[in-house]
Design an enzyme around this catalytic site. Structure first.
Site, PDB file in Angstrom:
ATOM      1  N   THR A   6      17.976  62.168   7.674  1.00  0.00           N
ATOM      2  CA  THR A   6      18.131  63.502   8.226  1.00  0.00           C
ATOM      3  C   THR A   6      17.906  63.478   9.735  1.00  0.00           C
ATOM      4  O   THR A   6      16.994  62.806  10.210  1.00  0.00           O
ATOM      5  CB  THR A   6      17.038  64.415   7.654  1.00  0.00           C
ATOM      6  OG1 THR A   6      17.147  64.372   6.252  1.00  0.00           O
ATOM      7  CG2 THR A   6      17.135  65.823   8.172  1.00  0.00           C
ATOM      8  N   ARG A  38      21.855  69.117  -5.781  1.00  0.00           N
ATOM      9  CA  ARG A  38      20.514  68.629  -5.382  1.00  0.00           C
ATOM     10  C   ARG A  38      20.234  69.026  -3.925  1.00  0.00           C
ATOM     11  O   ARG A  38      21.083  68.908  -3.056  1.00  0.00           O
ATOM     12  CB  ARG A  38      20.446  67.114  -5.542  1.00  0.00           C
ATOM     13  CG  ARG A  38      19.111  66.474  -5.119  1.00  0.00           C
ATOM     14  CD  ARG A  38      19.141  65.972  -3.695  1.00  0.00           C
ATOM     15  NE  ARG A  38      17.885  65.324  -3.306  1.00  0.00           N
ATOM     16  CZ  ARG A  38      17.560  65.048  -2.045  1.00  0.00           C
ATOM     17  NH1 ARG A  38      18.381  65.350  -1.059  1.00  0.00           N
ATOM     18  NH2 ARG A  38      16.417  64.487  -1.750  1.00  0.00           N
ATOM     19  N   VAL A  39      19.032  69.515  -3.692  1.00  0.00           N
ATOM     20  CA  VAL A  39      18.640  69.914  -2.345  1.00  0.00           C
ATOM     21  C   VAL A  39      17.326  69.217  -2.007  1.00  0.00           C
ATOM     22  O   VAL A  39      16.420  69.160  -2.849  1.00  0.00           O
ATOM     23  CB  VAL A  39      18.468  71.455  -2.267  1.00  0.00           C
ATOM     24  CG1 VAL A  39      17.902  71.872  -0.929  1.00  0.00           C
ATOM     25  CG2 VAL A  39      19.799  72.153  -2.529  1.00  0.00           C
ATOM     26  N   GLY A  40      17.227  68.684  -0.806  1.00  0.00           N
ATOM     27  CA  GLY A  40      15.991  68.016  -0.370  1.00  0.00           C
ATOM     28  C   GLY A  40      15.151  68.929   0.506  1.00  0.00           C
ATOM     29  O   GLY A  40      15.246  70.160   0.442  1.00  0.00           O
ATOM     30  N   ASP A  41      14.349  68.321   1.351  1.00  0.00           N
ATOM     31  CA  ASP A  41      13.405  69.079   2.177  1.00  0.00           C
ATOM     32  C   ASP A  41      14.053  69.769   3.379  1.00  0.00           C
ATOM     33  O   ASP A  41      13.517  70.745   3.909  1.00  0.00           O
ATOM     34  CB  ASP A  41      12.327  68.130   2.735  1.00  0.00           C
ATOM     35  CG  ASP A  41      12.962  67.007   3.560  1.00  0.00           C
ATOM     36  OD1 ASP A  41      13.805  66.261   3.002  1.00  0.00           O
ATOM     37  OD2 ASP A  41      12.663  66.888   4.765  1.00  0.00           O
ATOM     38  N   THR A  50      11.753  63.581   7.849  1.00  0.00           N
ATOM     39  CA  THR A  50      12.899  62.843   7.310  1.00  0.00           C
ATOM     40  C   THR A  50      12.364  61.866   6.271  1.00  0.00           C
ATOM     41  O   THR A  50      11.228  61.417   6.360  1.00  0.00           O
ATOM     42  CB  THR A  50      13.654  62.110   8.446  1.00  0.00           C
ATOM     43  OG1 THR A  50      14.672  61.293   7.869  1.00  0.00           O
ATOM     44  CG2 THR A  50      12.755  61.222   9.288  1.00  0.00           C
ATOM     45  N   GLY A  51      13.205  61.575   5.294  1.00  0.00           N
ATOM     46  CA  GLY A  51      12.769  60.669   4.234  1.00  0.00           C
ATOM     47  C   GLY A  51      13.126  61.247   2.877  1.00  0.00           C
ATOM     48  O   GLY A  51      14.079  62.014   2.754  1.00  0.00           O
ATOM     49  N   GLY A  87      13.206  63.699   0.314  1.00  0.00           N
ATOM     50  CA  GLY A  87      12.929  65.134   0.280  1.00  0.00           C
ATOM     51  C   GLY A  87      12.008  65.544  -0.852  1.00  0.00           C
ATOM     52  O   GLY A  87      11.120  66.384  -0.666  1.00  0.00           O
TER      53      GLY A  87
HETATM   54  N1  GLY Z   1      15.331  64.224   3.731  1.00  0.00           N
HETATM   55  C1  GLY Z   1      16.618  64.476   3.264  1.00  0.00           C
HETATM   56  C2  GLY Z   1      16.739  64.686   1.838  1.00  0.00           C
HETATM   57  O1  GLY Z   1      15.895  64.265   1.060  1.00  0.00           O
HETATM   58  O2  GLY Z   1      17.712  65.264   1.435  1.00  0.00           O
END
Ligand code: GLY
Length: 317
Positions: free
Chosen positions: A150, A178-181, A201-202, A204
């Site tokens: 990210t 799917r949604v991350g952080d 970043t990493g 999520g």
């Molecule tokens: N950090 C981005 C994600 O996990 O989507």
């Protein structure tokens, strides 16, 4: 004072541009949007915007978030398709008091209705990556990318405003929806001009378990120096995840305090980030782990060149 910090070496050219245009002095918010937009448009970065890698159905679903630290207003979109610059939509949504976090079809409709450019976001190169992966074993564990992920940018302008923004295509081969952080306030990003701002970043799924960006700003509020706040928040989350779930994904954060000092923390080796300020030209740092301690090293020109060469290398099926 003004300052900007961005995750990964991929933020270099974009931060350089906004520094040259003086945007970062004048307006932290528009500096962030301009910088992230440039990264979204560069097709060789396969984790952000056009060129971002698709989900398991070969659809590119993008997430972005933005927060204004003066007002605490935020805007974000998640799992959105065919929108050229998700960060612009997140920024526009931060002007709304309600319905400022939109998902999927609703986010696309808002973007279309407000005249944001549409585009098929699956680049030929990203399709090649997908086809290559389909030929390999399907049952591989989903992991953040090596060397980039990210883009998260925090900025302070000369008026004292702090803002934070993110943009990502999320994990390669993620499940549809799917949604991350990155679009989640407090996890992927947080800003409060009274204290500081942070972006993550990493992986999520793990970053969200600690609401890590909010946590860093809370530590700044307690008067803890920005580097210590980052190290403390990240280590605490890392240890907690290890204790409670027996494993921990990649976690990295960048932050600014209200004076433009930066902090950074990571649990991986070779995390890179870009920092620029009134007193420092845009500089790429590599974060090295030495005996459990974190050391910062300025990236060599050779390393900077190799990074781009690797990203732009031909893909063989
Ligand atoms: N950090 C981005 C994600 O996990 O989507």
């Amino acid at each position: 004072m003004w300052a900007m910090i961005g995750t990964w070496r991929m933020a270099l050219e974009a931060i350089d541009q906004v520094v040259k245009s003086d945007e970062c002095k004048k307006d932290a918010g528009s500096a962030i949007v301009k910088a992230i937009k440039q990264i979204e448009d560069f097709e060789y970065f396969k984790s952000v915007g056009y060129g971002g890698l698709p989900n398991e159905d070969m659809d590119v679903e993008l997430d972005a978030g933005y927060m204004n630290g003066d007002t605490l207003a935020f805007g974000a979109i998640m799992a959105v398709r065919d929108i050229k610059n998700p960060i612009e939509v997140a920024y526009a949504l931060s002007k709304e008091y309600t319905s400022c976090l939109l998902a999927s079809a609703g986010a696309s409709r808002f973007a279309r209705n407000h005249g944001f450019q549409q585009k098929d976001m699956l680049s030929p190169r990203a399709k090649l990556h997908y086809l290559k992966r389909m030929k390999e074993e399907r049952q591989v564990e989903l992991k953040p990318y090596i060397g980039h992920d990210t883009v998260g940018i925090c900025a302070l302008d000369e008026k004292g405003s702090l803002c934070a923004g993110t943009s990502t295509s999320g994990l390669f081969m993620k499940k549809a929806g799917r949604v991350g952080d990155s679009p989640i306030l407090g996890s992927g990003y947080y800003a409060d001009s009274d204290y500081g701002c942070c972006s993550a970043t990493g992986l999520g799924e793990d970053l969200m378990k600690g609401c890590i960006s909010f946590q860093v700003v809370e530590l700044l509020k307690q008067g803890i120096p920005v580097q210590e706040a980052c190290s403390q928040a990240l280590q605490a989350l890392h240890d907690r995840l290890l204790r409670k779930q027996g494993k921990v994904g990649d976690l990295s954060i960048v932050a600014l305090d209200k004076n433009g000092n930066f902090g950074v923390a990571t649990n991986i080796d070779n995390f890179s980030f870009v920092y620029a300020s009134k007193t420092q030209a845009p500089t790429v740092y590599l974060v090295k782990k030495q005996n459990g301690k974190m050391e910062l090293e300025v990236a060599s020109q050779q390393w900077l060149n190799d990074y781009l060469t690797t990203r732009m290398a031909a893909i063989e099926l």
